[in-house]
Scaffold this active site. Structure first.
Site, mmCIF file in Angstrom:
data_model
loop_
_atom_site.group_PDB
_atom_site.id
_atom_site.type_symbol
_atom_site.label_atom_id
_atom_site.label_comp_id
_atom_site.label_asym_id
_atom_site.label_seq_id
_atom_site.Cartn_x
_atom_site.Cartn_y
_atom_site.Cartn_z
ATOM 1 N N ARG A 73 0.843 -1.197 0.000
ATOM 2 C CA ARG A 73 0.000 0.000 0.000
ATOM 3 C C ARG A 73 0.881 1.251 0.000
ATOM 4 O O ARG A 73 1.908 1.292 0.681
ATOM 5 C CB ARG A 73 -0.897 0.030 1.234
ATOM 6 C CG ARG A 73 -2.138 -0.835 1.103
ATOM 7 C CD ARG A 73 -3.044 -0.713 2.306
ATOM 8 N NE ARG A 73 -2.422 -1.230 3.512
ATOM 9 C CZ ARG A 73 -1.792 -0.500 4.408
ATOM 10 N NH1 ARG A 73 -1.755 0.820 4.285
ATOM 11 N NH2 ARG A 73 -1.237 -1.042 5.458
ATOM 12 N N TYR A 201 -1.570 -3.014 -7.017
ATOM 13 C CA TYR A 201 -1.407 -3.725 -5.741
ATOM 14 C C TYR A 201 -2.747 -3.780 -4.992
ATOM 15 O O TYR A 201 -3.421 -2.748 -4.823
ATOM 16 C CB TYR A 201 -0.341 -3.035 -4.855
ATOM 17 C CG TYR A 201 -0.351 -3.659 -3.474
ATOM 18 C CD1 TYR A 201 0.152 -4.946 -3.282
ATOM 19 C CD2 TYR A 201 -0.948 -3.027 -2.392
ATOM 20 C CE1 TYR A 201 0.075 -5.562 -2.040
ATOM 21 C CE2 TYR A 201 -1.023 -3.632 -1.145
ATOM 22 C CZ TYR A 201 -0.514 -4.915 -0.985
ATOM 23 O OH TYR A 201 -0.604 -5.534 0.231
ATOM 24 N N LYS A 210 -9.796 -1.750 1.322
ATOM 25 C CA LYS A 210 -9.343 -0.651 2.183
ATOM 26 C C LYS A 210 -10.087 0.650 1.853
ATOM 27 O O LYS A 210 -10.403 1.438 2.740
ATOM 28 C CB LYS A 210 -7.837 -0.452 2.017
ATOM 29 C CG LYS A 210 -7.019 -1.681 2.364
ATOM 30 C CD LYS A 210 -7.257 -2.116 3.777
ATOM 31 C CE LYS A 210 -6.520 -3.380 4.107
ATOM 32 N NZ LYS A 210 -6.781 -3.824 5.482
ATOM 33 N N HIS A 230 -10.776 -2.107 11.263
ATOM 34 C CA HIS A 230 -9.738 -2.998 10.728
ATOM 35 C C HIS A 230 -9.590 -4.170 11.705
ATOM 36 O O HIS A 230 -8.626 -4.238 12.457
ATOM 37 C CB HIS A 230 -8.439 -2.186 10.620
ATOM 38 C CG HIS A 230 -7.358 -2.834 9.831
ATOM 39 N ND1 HIS A 230 -6.033 -2.526 9.988
ATOM 40 C CD2 HIS A 230 -7.398 -3.780 8.856
ATOM 41 C CE1 HIS A 230 -5.307 -3.237 9.155
ATOM 42 N NE2 HIS A 230 -6.109 -4.005 8.462
ATOM 43 N N SER A 252 -1.728 -3.919 10.019
ATOM 44 C CA SER A 252 -1.473 -4.805 8.880
ATOM 45 C C SER A 252 -0.266 -5.711 9.163
ATOM 46 O O SER A 252 0.729 -5.268 9.745
ATOM 47 C CB SER A 252 -1.159 -3.973 7.644
ATOM 48 O OG SER A 252 -2.197 -3.046 7.428
ATOM 49 N N CYS A 254 0.197 -8.163 11.219
ATOM 50 C CA CYS A 254 0.505 -8.460 12.623
ATOM 51 C C CYS A 254 -0.273 -9.685 13.109
ATOM 52 O O CYS A 254 -0.472 -9.867 14.314
ATOM 53 C CB CYS A 254 0.194 -7.262 13.515
ATOM 54 S SG CYS A 254 1.367 -5.927 13.314
ATOM 55 N N ASP A 279 -10.101 -9.454 8.407
ATOM 56 C CA ASP A 279 -9.487 -8.132 8.202
ATOM 57 C C ASP A 279 -10.405 -6.952 8.519
ATOM 58 O O ASP A 279 -9.922 -5.923 8.960
ATOM 59 C CB ASP A 279 -9.008 -8.025 6.742
ATOM 60 C CG ASP A 279 -8.043 -6.875 6.513
ATOM 61 O OD1 ASP A 279 -7.171 -6.654 7.357
ATOM 62 O OD2 ASP A 279 -8.165 -6.191 5.475
ATOM 63 N N ARG A 371 1.542 -12.091 -1.362
ATOM 64 C CA ARG A 371 0.182 -12.305 -0.863
ATOM 65 C C ARG A 371 -0.496 -13.505 -1.488
ATOM 66 O O ARG A 371 -0.164 -13.915 -2.601
ATOM 67 C CB ARG A 371 -0.669 -11.066 -1.209
ATOM 68 C CG ARG A 371 -0.223 -9.783 -0.525
ATOM 69 C CD ARG A 371 -0.777 -9.685 0.850
ATOM 70 N NE ARG A 371 -0.321 -8.524 1.593
ATOM 71 C CZ ARG A 371 -1.035 -7.944 2.539
ATOM 72 N NH1 ARG A 371 -2.223 -8.381 2.861
ATOM 73 N NH2 ARG A 371 -0.546 -6.930 3.210
HETATM 74 C C1 OXD Z 1 -3.475 -4.525 4.927
HETATM 75 C C2 OXD Z 1 -4.170 -5.631 4.247
HETATM 76 O O1 OXD Z 1 -2.498 -3.974 4.379
HETATM 77 O O2 OXD Z 1 -5.126 -6.152 4.842
HETATM 78 O O3 OXD Z 1 -3.892 -4.175 6.034
HETATM 79 O O4 OXD Z 1 -3.815 -5.995 3.114
HETATM 80 MN MN MN Z 2 -5.634 -5.210 6.684
#
Ligand code: OXD
Ligand code: MN
Length: 586
Positions: A73, A201, A210, A230, A252, A254, A279, A371
């Site tokens: 991002r 991306y 997002k 989130h 993100s 984590c 998410d 990813r």
């Molecule tokens: C982030 C995702 O970057 O969920 O938080 O991809």
């Molecule tokens: Mn996320």
């Protein structure tokens, strides 16, 4: 389909206007059908955008490689375009809407020449839910279309929910020449519109995620009286069948996906953890005074490195089929690999940049933010409640971050306002999910710093106000799986063992677990934390993981000011008082 598959005049008009601006060779109206999926996949493979992976090892799976500088991002290129700077607040990049529209219209003019414009109708949320939103993404990326199919309820179902209405999110994605200087992820909350340029991306271009579900979503939520967060959503089912729903906000990369799919250790036989979402949570007070949550998504766009049979067996099963992988490494027989997938890497790979890779080199084979994009339905522990339009009642909200020191493994807030304070002062070491430095501590309130689509001070007010509509609010907790000892070793084993922390949290919400009061909040009492069956775990490590060092905490409290000063003009006084109370307790 090259003719409109909806009679909605607002949709048709907007597509015509956009096509007139971007001048694609063709307009393709997606219907979300299986036959459409098959032909789009075939086309993507023929054009070299996707590579079909080994069908024996990974049935229905495809591989995509991004351009080198489009791997995460782009927070510095993300804008909230509200009429005033104050509405966007000090944590967002801002431009006035007219200026941004002008800039992007100039950039996008003729930007789809020689390309196809795909019209992607989608729903965020189960059909029929009062929280569900309709979106339309117009994109020239077939990779985006195929990913949106996984991540959202895409196709005719969205037109059915919209009917002849005009209330839908207008998202435009133009890849242009992929020049990072022309990259913009621009949000226009007042118009319910998004324009994303020069990136492919996921976090920048799967506009339902997002951009709509969090940035525009949080703005709408503030206006309409709900929360767009989130957060993962999970169901913890006890051996007696009691179900407790919990959400958790971690920044993100984590471990939200791992926690949402947690596989309990043998000692917790009979416990089942089911995933509602990994998410994003949209939450609204119900008539019974509880907070109800839905997951607006239908897929997982997760970080591959570190995922393996031990850390997340359910994710491994989920991504074994029907998955699009991006920027992982390839084996010679077209299987995938990433750092941490197996202890020993295969003898030879093609790395994410397309170069031959052998073990021992300095560069990772897979990009650290590589990813997988996989359907939620593949998850062996998928919770069927994820399709319930009413949502699930939340008993606990967990905040947490990645911190090597200072922050204990788990504690519970004294009450909602204190909980909002600990969420608002959440901090974490930065990860590869966003471009920029990795490993720097930053304040990331509620894990929403990159995703809050309006002034963060107003967002805190909104959280505090919501309490008045919750007769039975979720209890609030804070966790840190990542604390280390002096030798740099993690103090807590994490992953499946986090079940022990979750069990204490679940028991607390039902008023049946022992807790001790500390300056930070409630912590597990000596008999309340179940360490049964843990081999090679020394109880003194738990004490270390839970330690509250008052000197460290005085420094920590001072560093809360870093963000609070920035937000001072709009900071709720409740949070200032909470800080004073914390300092007084230390
Ligand atoms: C982030 C995702 O970057 O969920 O938080 O991809
Ligand atoms: Mn996320």
């Amino acid at each position: 389909m090259t003719q409109p598959n909806t009679s909605n005049p607002a949709v048709i008009q907007w597509v015509e206007e956009t096509a007139a601006l971007c001048q694609p060779d063709k307009v393709f109206w997606c219907d979300g059908s299986e036959s459409e999926k098959a032909s789009l996949l075939e086309e993507a493979v023929a054009r070299g955008i996707l590579l079909r992976l080994n069908p024996k090892k990974l049935p229905g799976c495809y591989y995509h490689r991004s351009t080198m500088d489009d791997v995460a991002r782009s927070e510095d290129r993300t804008f909230i375009c509200t009429p005033t700077r104050e509405e966007a607040g000090p944590t967002n990049h801002w431009l006035p809407p007219a200026e941004m529209y002008q800039k992007l219209k100039t950039l996008c003019a003729g930007g789809m020449r020689g390309r196809t414009l795909y019209v992607v109708p989608y729903l965020m949320g189960p059909p029929g839910s009062p929280l569900t939103k309709v979106g339309l993404e117009l994109t020239d990326s077939i990779y985006v279309v195929l990913s949106m199919r996984i991540m959202t309820r895409m196709g005719q179902v969205a037109y059915e929910q919209l009917g002849l209405g005009t209330d839908f999110n207008r998202g435009l994605h133009c890849m242009l020449q992929m020049d990072p200087h022309q990259r913009h992820i621009a949000h226009f909350p007042q118009d319910n519109a998004i324009i994303s340029t020069s990136s492919n991306y996921g976090g920048n271009v799967l506009l339902g995620k997002k951009c709509l579900a969090l940035r525009i979503g949080s703005w709408l939520a503030n206006k309409e009286g709900w929360l767009a967060e989130h957060m993962l959503i999970l169901c913890a089912q006890s051996p007696s069948g009691e179900k407790t729903y919990v959400t958790a906000a971690f920044p993100s990369a984590c471990g939200k996906t791992n926690f949402a799919m947690l596989a309990p250790p043998p000692h917790f036989a009979g416990w089942k953890i089911r995933t509602v979402g990994d998410d994003i949570a949209w939450m609204k007070p119900g008539a019974d005074g509880r907070l109800y949550a839905i997951n607006p998504e239908t897929g997982y766009f997760g970080v591959a490195p570190g995922t393996n049979e031990r850390t997340n067996p359910n994710a491994m099963a989920t991504i074994a089929r029907d998955t699009i992988y991006t920027n992982v490494a390839l084996t010679p027989d077209l299987d995938v690999w990433w750092e941490g997938k197996t202890e020993e890497p295969p003898p030879e790979l093609t790395d994410w940049k397309g170069h031959r890779w052998v073990p021992g080199g300095r560069e990772p084979a897979a990009h650290p933010n590589s990813r997988f994009c996989a359907p939620a339905r593949n998850n062996p522990v998928f919770a069927p409640e994820a399709d319930d339009p009413k949502g699930v009642p939340i008993s606990a909200i967990i905040f947490g971050g990645r911190r090597a020191a200072t922050i204990p493994l788990v504690y519970q807030a004294f009450n909602w306002i204190h909980g909002v304070y600990i969420g608002s002062t959440m901090s974490s070491e930065t990860t590869a999910a966003a471009t920029g430095d990795v490993g720097k501590i930053r304040r990331d309130p509620m894990g929403m710093r990159p995703f809050c689509g309006y002034n963060m001070g107003h967002y805190f007010h909104h959280w505090l106000r919501l309490r008045k509509r919750l007769a039975n609010p979720p209890r609030i907790f804070y966790v840190n799986w990542f604390r280390r000892d002096a030798a740099g070793q993690f103090l807590w084993p994490g992953f499946g063992e986090n079940m022990r922390v979750l069990k204490w949290i679940v028991d607390r919400t039902h008023g049946r677990a022992d807790a001790w009061e500390t300056p930070l909040g409630w912590v597990p009492g000596p008999r309340a934390f179940d360490l049964g069956g843990m081999q090679d775990f020394d109880i003194t490590r738990l004490a270390k993981a839970q330690e509250i060092d008052l000197e460290d905490w005085r420094r920590e409290a001072l560093s809360h000011d870093e963000l609070f000063l920035k937000l001072y003009a709009d900071l709720p006084k409740e949070l200032i008082f909470q800080r004073e109370l914390l300092v007084a307790r230390l």
